[in-house]
Design a protein around this motif. Structure first.
Motif, short mmCIF file in Angstrom:
data_model
loop_
_atom_site.label_atom_id
_atom_site.label_comp_id
_atom_site.label_asym_id
_atom_site.label_seq_id
_atom_site.Cartn_x
_atom_site.Cartn_y
_atom_site.Cartn_z
N VAL A 187 3.98 -6.84 3.13
CA VAL A 187 3.83 -5.66 2.28
C VAL A 187 4.69 -4.55 2.88
CG1 VAL A 187 2.20 -3.92 1.44
CG2 VAL A 187 1.45 -6.28 1.70
N LYS B 216 1.60 5.98 -0.37
CA LYS B 216 1.39 5.10 -1.52
C LYS B 216 -0.06 5.12 -2.01
CE LYS B 216 5.08 1.97 -0.21
NZ LYS B 216 5.42 0.60 0.15
N THR C 119 -2.69 3.73 -0.63
CA THR C 119 -3.22 2.38 -0.55
C THR C 119 -3.82 2.09 0.81
OG1 THR C 119 -1.06 1.48 0.08
CG2 THR C 119 -1.63 1.38 -2.26
N ILE D 197 -4.18 -1.26 3.15
CA ILE D 197 -3.71 -2.64 3.29
C ILE D 197 -4.59 -3.32 4.34
CG2 ILE D 197 -1.80 -4.12 4.02
CD1 ILE D 197 -0.93 -0.76 2.80
N ALA E 50 -4.33 -6.50 6.50
CA ALA E 50 -3.37 -7.53 6.91
C ALA E 50 -4.04 -8.52 7.86
CB ALA E 50 -2.17 -6.88 7.59
N LYS F 118 -2.05 -13.90 2.81
CA LYS F 118 -1.47 -12.77 2.09
C LYS F 118 -2.29 -11.51 2.33
CE LYS F 118 0.03 -11.26 -2.44
NZ LYS F 118 0.09 -11.52 -3.86
N THR G 208 -3.99 -5.49 -0.79
CA THR G 208 -3.63 -4.10 -1.02
C THR G 208 -4.67 -3.51 -1.96
OG1 THR G 208 -1.28 -4.57 -0.74
CG2 THR G 208 -1.85 -2.52 -1.85
#
Length: 128
Positions: A15, A39, A41, A43, A45, A53, A56
């Motif tokens: 990402v 953004k 967002t 994330i 991870a 994957k 988000t």
């Protein structure tokens, strides 16, 4: 990558992040929480190699502090609304609560008379 509590070789998270992105200092459910305020967002991870994957999560518009992690949830504080948002390791919103600290500041005599909700109202008066 985190392996057995130790840092291993770096792996791509898949990402793109803005330069202002901030990671939590503690993993949550085997994932690193990263706030990307530019953004709007969050994330999540994966820390395994090869990683799953990244998730988000779109955030409500706000000005966020954090992320912080307890190991079980990710915590974000929206400075604009005074809300404390918590998310699970799979990206689901767990809870949203109004910060009592912001409510206390807004209810203070300084906040009522100056409109200042700063943690340091004296500095606000000096620089306003």
């Amino acid at each position: 990558m985190i392996d057995g509590g130790k840092l291993g070789a770096g792996v791509p998270i898949g990402v793109p992040l803005s330069p202002s992105a901030r990671p939590a200092t503690t993993e949550v459910g085997g994932k690193i929480a990263i706030l990307d305020p530019q953004k709007q967002t969050l994330i999540l991870a994966d820390t395994k190699n090869p990683p799953e994957k990244a998730l988000t999560v779109a955030l409500p518009v706000g000005d966020y502090d954090g992320p912080m992690s307890t190991g079980d949830v990710v915590v974000l504080v929206d400075r604009q609304s005074g809300n404390v948002l918590t998310y699970t390791p799979d990206g689901a919103r767990k809870d949203t609560k109004r910060s009592s600290r912001r409510a206390e500041r807004q209810g203070s005599p300084v906040a009522r008379t100056t409109g200042c909700t700063s943690k340091t109202p004296t500095a606000h008066r000096l620089w306003s």
